[in-house]
Design an enzyme around this catalytic site. Structure first.
Site, mmCIF file in Angstrom:
data_model
loop_
_atom_site.group_PDB
_atom_site.id
_atom_site.type_symbol
_atom_site.label_atom_id
_atom_site.label_comp_id
_atom_site.label_asym_id
_atom_site.label_seq_id
_atom_site.Cartn_x
_atom_site.Cartn_y
_atom_site.Cartn_z
ATOM 1 N N LEU A 384 -5.031 8.719 -2.582
ATOM 2 C CA LEU A 384 -3.623 8.716 -2.190
ATOM 3 C C LEU A 384 -3.016 7.329 -2.252
ATOM 4 O O LEU A 384 -1.823 7.183 -2.534
ATOM 5 C CB LEU A 384 -3.468 9.276 -0.772
ATOM 6 N N ARG A 386 -4.098 2.709 -2.131
ATOM 7 C CA ARG A 386 -5.081 1.636 -2.058
ATOM 8 C C ARG A 386 -4.510 0.490 -1.246
ATOM 9 O O ARG A 386 -3.302 0.288 -1.184
ATOM 10 C CB ARG A 386 -5.466 1.128 -3.451
ATOM 11 N N GLY A 387 -5.416 -0.265 -0.670
ATOM 12 C CA GLY A 387 -5.040 -1.435 0.093
ATOM 13 C C GLY A 387 -6.140 -2.468 0.046
ATOM 14 O O GLY A 387 -7.226 -2.225 -0.491
ATOM 15 N N ASP A 527 4.083 -3.013 14.516
ATOM 16 C CA ASP A 527 4.239 -2.973 13.058
ATOM 17 C C ASP A 527 5.121 -1.785 12.669
ATOM 18 O O ASP A 527 4.792 -1.011 11.766
ATOM 19 C CB ASP A 527 2.875 -2.874 12.383
#
EC number: 2.7.11.1
Length: 902
Positions: A384, A386-387, A527
Site C-alpha cells: 500500500l 512505503r516509508g 502530528d
C-alpha cells in the site's frame, strides 16, 4: 613387683569368678526350694534350665562364640565367665600400633586374663569420671574402623563402663543390647554415583591437629595405625568405606603411639585452633563488556515495565469479561442465549491464547517476512505504501479448508463494476512492517511502545483506526491495523484541489471528534495532518499514526531507555568513543558520554540516583511528565510553542487543525515556504506572516466565519480557541524548564495530567462556523465522499500514495546530531532536522492551483512521484555511532524493541 601384682590380680579374678559361679549354680536350687515341692517341681526346674541354656547358646552363637555343652551348669558358668572376662580383662582399642588379636573364646582361662594384665603395653583402667567419654570415643572409633577395613577378624574387646558388682538382669540386657548394636550391628553403606571427599574431612583434620597440639611429646613409628587381622565373615565389607576414619587423616608414614590419642573428645568448637582459612580459588576477574551492559539494561527495562503493568490492574481479559457481562445485561437474552454467548466468548479466548502461544514458542523465520505473517495467520497481497521505517502491506486472513467449506468466512464479491463496500464482510487488513534496525538507530523504542499502548487502549473507539494484532520476528515488527479502503484525506485534497466550505466543515468536524477522542484517552497526537486521517468504507474519518503521541508516561520517554544503558556504561567504566565527530568534540570540549540534557526536561539528580525501594511508585510520582517539550511533528503543521521548544500541551493539536482547514479552503498551507527553516520562521512570526488571499475567485467564496475560526485557532496557546481548562497551564509554562515535572493539583475534577484534558474542544464546537453540526449524530450522517471499489483488494486510492512530507521527530540537541526520516503509515516521508538547519522540500504556494476548474497542477503531479534526496543518516545514540560496538549493540537492542511490542 610386676609378678606380685599379676598374681594378686589373678587371685582377685579367680575369687570373683568363683563367687559368680557359686551364685549361678545355686540359683536353680534356690528357685526349686522356694517354688514347688516334689518331682513335679524338679521337672519344671529342669525345663526352665534347658530353656535358659538354649537361649544363652543362641545368644552366644550370635556373638560368634562356640559353646561347650558338657554338664548341666557348663553353659551358665561359661556365660558368666565371659562376662567377667569382658568387664575386667579388657584393654582399650589402640589406634597407634598393631595388637595381637584374640581368637575365639573357647579355651579361655584366668591365666589369659592375667597375661593380658601383665602386658607391658597394658594401660590401667580409666577412672569412673572419664568412663562415659571413653565409651563414646571407643564406639565412634570402632564404627569407623569397621567401615574402613575391608576384611577383618573379631575386633578387640572394648572397655565398657560396667561396675564390678554383681550384675542384675536389667544391666545384663543393657550390656548385651549395647554389645550387639555397637560391635555387631548391621552396617549402612551409602553408594554415590560420583564418590568424593565429604565436607566433614576438614573438621576431622582440625580435630587431629588439635590432638597433636595437645600431645607434643608423642613418639612416632612407621607401623600401621589400624589393627590387621584375618578375614572374618562378620566384618567383611562388600564396598569401599564411605566414611572417614581417624587413622586415614594422619600423614602417611607417621603414626602416634599415645594410646589415648584416639579417644580425646572435643566438647565445643571453642577448642578448635583459630587459624585463617585458605582463600577459595576463583576465576580471574572478568572485565565487563558491552554485551553485559546491554543485556542488563534490557532486563531492567523489561522487569520494570512488566511489573508496572501487573500492578496497575489493567487486565485485558478481565476487561473483556466485564464488557461481556455488560452486553448480557443490556440486551434481554434468554438463559439459553446467555449460555451460548458465554461459550462463544470462551472459545474466542481459547483460540486467542492458543495462537499467542504458537507465536511465542515457534522459531521465527529470520529472512522471510511472508513466513512470519503466514505463521500469524495472514497472507500478504500487495504493498500500500512505503516509508523510511518500513512498508505497509495489504494482507488477508488465511482461511482454513473447514471454514471455506462451511461458509463461515464468506468471500468478498468480485465484480467488474465499482461499488461501495459498506456492509460487505471485510477479510483484508493493513499490516505495518517496521524494520527494527531503523527504529533503533533513530531511538524510537519509546515511541513504538507508546503507539502500541495507545492503540490497545483505543480498541473500542469509533474515531481511531483499531489495532487487530501485533507480532514480531528477528528483524521486523508487525502491526496489523484495520484496512481503510478510501485512503487518506491528503489524497482527497490532491484529487479535488480545493473543497467547498460545506464539505470542509463536515470533514473538519469529524477531525475535531478524532482529536478529541485522542485527548480523552490522555494522549497528545503531535502530528495532526491530512496524511493521518483515513477514510473508511463508509466515508467517515478515523485518525491514525500515533508514533509521536505523548501521554507523559515514563516508559514512553526515550530518555528512560537511553539512561538505562548509559548509566551502566558509566558505572562499569566502559569507554564509548563514537564516530570521528564525537571523538573530536570529546577532545575539544571534554564532553562526557552521557549528555547533560534530556529529551523532555533537564537531567536532575533524582534521575541519576533512583531509590532501591519503591522504584515503580517513585517513577510514577517523579518521572511522569506533565508537559511536553520535544520538537516533533511536521514543520508546516507545527505550533509555534513546539518550534520554540517551550513546554506545551494538547492545544498544539488544535493549531494543526486550523492549518488543515486553511489548506482545505485555499489549497495550500498558510506558512508554506521554500525550505523548512523559512517555514518555521514564518510560524514563529505568525502574527506578521499569516494572511488570507483574495486575488482568486475561489478565495472570495470563503466566509467570514471560516476566516474567524482559522484566525482563532492560529494564535498563541494562551489565546487559542480550545477550552478554558488549559488556562491553569499558562502559569506553569512561564516557569523554568523544570516545569515539565511540575506536580499538578489532582483535586481538580477535570485533571488528566495538565498536558491534556478531555472534551477540550468546547469553544471550537460552539463557534458559529460549525452552526448546524449535530455532534452526537454526525457519525450517522451521509458523508460527502464514499469510496467506490471493485472489492476489498482494490487499492486505487493508495496508488497515488507517495505524498511529500517534512515530518520531524524529537530534535533534542542531546540526541539529534543529523537528519532522520520518519515513517508514516501511508507512504509519506519526512525528515528530522535541527531548527536552524535549512533544508529543501517545502511546497511553494505558487505550486498549488490558481483556479477552481479542478485541473491538477503539474507541480503537484511531479511532487507526488518525486524522490527526495536522502541525506546521510547519523545514528542518534553515541553507542550506535561507535564502529567497534554498533553491530553488537544493534543486535542486542532488537530484543528490547521486541519486548516493547510484544
Amino acid at each position: 613387683m610386676s609378678e606380685d601384682q599379676g598374681q594378686q590380680g589373678q587371685r582377685l579374678s579367680t575369687a570373683r569368678g568363683s563367687t559368680c559361679l557359686k551364685q549361678t549354680m545355686t540359683e536353680p536350687a534356690l528357685s526349686a526350694g522356694l517354688g514347688t515341692d516334689g518331682p513335679v517341681g524338679a521337672a519344671k526346674d529342669n525345663i526352665r534350665v534347658r530353656i535358659q541354656s538354649r537361649r544363652r547358646s543362641r545368644l552366644l552363637s550370635r556373638l560368634g562364640r562356640k559353646i561347650p555343652t558338657q554338664g548341666r551348669f557348663t553353659v551358665g558358668w561359661y556365660f558368666w565367665f565371659l562376662l567377667i572376662y569382658t568387664s575386667l580383662a579388657v584393654e582399650p582399642v589402640k589406634s597407634h600400633e598393631t595388637h595381637s588379636h584374640s581368637s575365639d573364646a573357647e579355651g579361655t582361662s584366668h591365666q589369659d586374663v592375667s597375661d593380658r594384665r601383665n602386658h607391658p603395653c597394658h594401660t590401667p583402667r580409666p577412672s569412673s569420671h572419664s568412663q562415659a567419654d571413653s565409651f563414646e570415643s571407643v564406639a565412634r572409633g570402632q564404627q569407623k574402623e569397621q567401615s574402613r577395613t575391608m576384611r577383618e577378624d573379631a575386633v578387640s574387646p572394648v572397655l565398657l563402663d560396667v561396675k564390678r558388682s554383681q550384675s542384675t538382669p536389667v544391666e545384663l540386657a543393657k550390656l548385651v543390647s549395647l554389645k550387639l548394636s555397637t560391635s555387631f550391628g548391621s552396617r549402612t553403606v551409602i553408594r554415590r554415583s560420583q564418590p568424593g571427599v565429604r565436607q566433614s574431612v576438614r573438621a576431622a583434620q582440625l580435630q587431629r591437629m588439635m590432638l597433636d597440639r595437645g600431645n607434643p611429646k608423642r613418639e612416632r613409628s612407621s607401623g600401621s595405625s589400624t589393627p590387621s587381622s584375618k578375614s572374618s565373615p562378620v566384618d567383611s565389607v562388600s564396598t569401599a568405606p564411605t566414611s572417614v576414619s581417624p587413622g586415614s587423616l594422619a600423614p602417611s608414614g607417621s603414626t602416634n603411639n599415645d594410646p589415648a590419642s584416639g579417644f580425646k573428645h572435643i566438647d565445643s568448637q571453642a577448642d578448635l585452633p583459630e587459624r585463617p582459612l585458605s582463600p577459595v580459588r576463583e576465576s580471574p576477574m572478568v572485565s565487563p563488556t558491552i554485551q553485559t551492559t546491554e543485556a542488563t539494561a534490557i532486563v531492567k527495562v523489561f522487569l520494570e515495565t512488566h511489573f508496572h503493568t501487573l500492578l496497575s490492574g489493567l487486565d485485558a481479559r478481565t476487561q473483556r469479561r466485564l464488557e461481556l457481562d455488560q452486553y448480557i445485561e443490556t440486551f434481554p437474552l434468554s438463559p439459553e442465549e446467555v449460555v451460548r454467548v458465554r461459550k462463544h466468548w470462551v472459545t474466542q479466548e481459547r483460540d486467542y491464547l492458543r495462537q499467542y502461544r504458537v507465536l511465542k514458542s515457534r522459531p521465527q523465520d529470520k529472512t522471510s517476512r511472508a513466513g512470519t505473517a503466514s505463521l500469524a495467520g495472514f497472507e500478504p497481497l500487495k504493498i500500500l505504501g512505503r516509508g523510511s521505517f518500513g512498508v505497509v502491506r495489504l494482507v488477508r486472513e488465511k482461511r482454513t479448508d473447514e471454514q471455506t467449506q462451511s461458509g463461515r468466512v464468506p468471500l468478498a464479491p468480485k465484480t467488474n463494476h465499482r461499488q461501495a463496500m459498506t456492509g460487505v464482510k471485510k477479510d483484508v487488513f493493513a499490516m505495518k512492517v517496521i524494520r527494527k534496525s531503523v527504529m533503533i538507530r533513530n531511538c524510537q523504542e519509546a515511541h513504538l511502545r507508546a503507539e502500541r499502548d495507545f492503540l490497545v487502549a483505543s480498541a473500542k473507539s469509533r474515531w481511531v483506526v483499531p489495532l487487530i494484532a501485533s507480532f514480531q520476528d528477528q528483524k521486523h515488527l508487525y502491526l496489523v491495523m484495520d484496512y481503510m479502503v478510501g485512503g487518506d484525506f491528503l489524497g482527497l485534497l490532491i484529487r479535488h484541489n480545493i473543497l467547498r466550505e460545506s464539505i470542509a466543515r463536515w470533514y473538519v468536524a469529524e477531525m475535531i471528534l478524532c482529536i478529541e477522542e485522542a485527548h480523552r484517552l490522555r494522549c497528545i497526537h503531535r502530528d495532526v495532518k491530512p496524511d493521518n486521517f483515513l477514510i473508511s468504507e463508509s466515508g467517515h474519518l478515523k485518525i491514525s499514526d500515533f508514533g509521536l503521541a505523548f501521554d507523559g508516561h515514563w516508559a514512553h520517554d526515550q530518555w528512560y531507555f537511553t539512561y538505562q544503558r548509559h548509566s551502566l556504561l558509566k558505572r562499569l567504566g566502559i569507554q564509548i568513543d563514537g564516530d570521528a565527530e564525537d571523538q573530536k568534540l570529546s577532545h575539544d570540549a571534554n564532553i562526557q558520554s552521557l549528555g547533560t540534557t534530556r529529551e523532555d526536561g533537564s537531567m536532575e539528580d533524582d534521575w541519576i540516583h533512583p531509590p532501591t525501594n519503591g522504584l515503580l511508585h517513585w517513577r510514577d510520582k517523579n518521572q511522569t511528565r506533565t508537559m511536553a517539550r520535544s520538537v516533533v511533528g511536521t514543520s508546516q503543521y507545527m505550533a509555534p510553542e513546539v518550534i520554540r521548544g517551550h513546554p506545551y500541551d494538547g492545544r498544539c493539536d488544535w493549531w494543526s487543525l486550523g492549518v488543515i482547514l486553511y489548506e482545505c479552503l485555499y489549497g495550500f498551507t498558510p506558512f508554506a515556504s521554500e525550505d523548512r527553516h523559512q517555514t518555521k520562521l514564518k510560524i514563529h512570526r505568525h502574527l506578521q506572516t499569516l494572511y488570507f488571499p483574495v486575488h482568486r475567485p475561489t478565495d472570495k467564496l470563503v466566509s467570514a466565519d471560516a476566516i474567524d475560526v482559522i484566525n482563532s485557532l492560529l494564535q498563541e496557546k494562551e489565546f487559542r480557541l480550545s477550552s478554558p481548562k488549559y488556562k491553569q497551564n499558562d502559569a506553569i509554562s512561564s516557569k523554568p524548564a523544570k516545569c515539565s515535572f511540575y506536580k499538578p493539583d489532582s483535586s481538580n475534577p477535570s485533571y488528566q495530567g495538565h498536558y491534556v484534558y478531555p472534551d477540550d474542544a468546547t469553544d471550537i464546537k460552539s463557534h458559529r462556523f460549525f452552526r448546524g453540526i449535530n455532534w452526537e449524530q454526525i457519525h450517522r450522517t451521509s458523508p460527502p465522499f464514499i469510496p467506490m471499489v471493485r472489492g476489498w483488494e482494490d487499492t486505487r486510492y493508495f496508488d497515488d500514495g507517495e505524498h511529500p512530507s517534512d515530518r520531524e521527530d524529537d530534535s533534542s540537541d542531546s540526541e539529534l546530531d543529523g537528519v532522520q526520516d520518519k515513517w508514516h503509515p501511508l507512504g509519506g516521508k519526512g525528515g528530522l532536522h535541527k531548527p536552524d538547519k535549512p533544508l529543501k522540500a517545502d511546497v511553494k504556494p505558487s505550486s498549488y492551483p490558481k483556479g477552481n476548474d479542478g485541473a491538477k497542477d503539474t507541480a503537484i503531479a511531479s511532487l507526488k512521484h518525486k524522490k527526495r534526496l536522502k541525506e546521510a543518516k547519523r545514528a542518534r545514540d553515541k553507542i550506535l555511532r561507535d564502529k567497534r560496538l554498533r553491530r553488537t549493540v544493534l543486535e542486542m537492542l532488537r530484543c528490547l524493541v521486541v519486548v516493547a511490542a510484544t
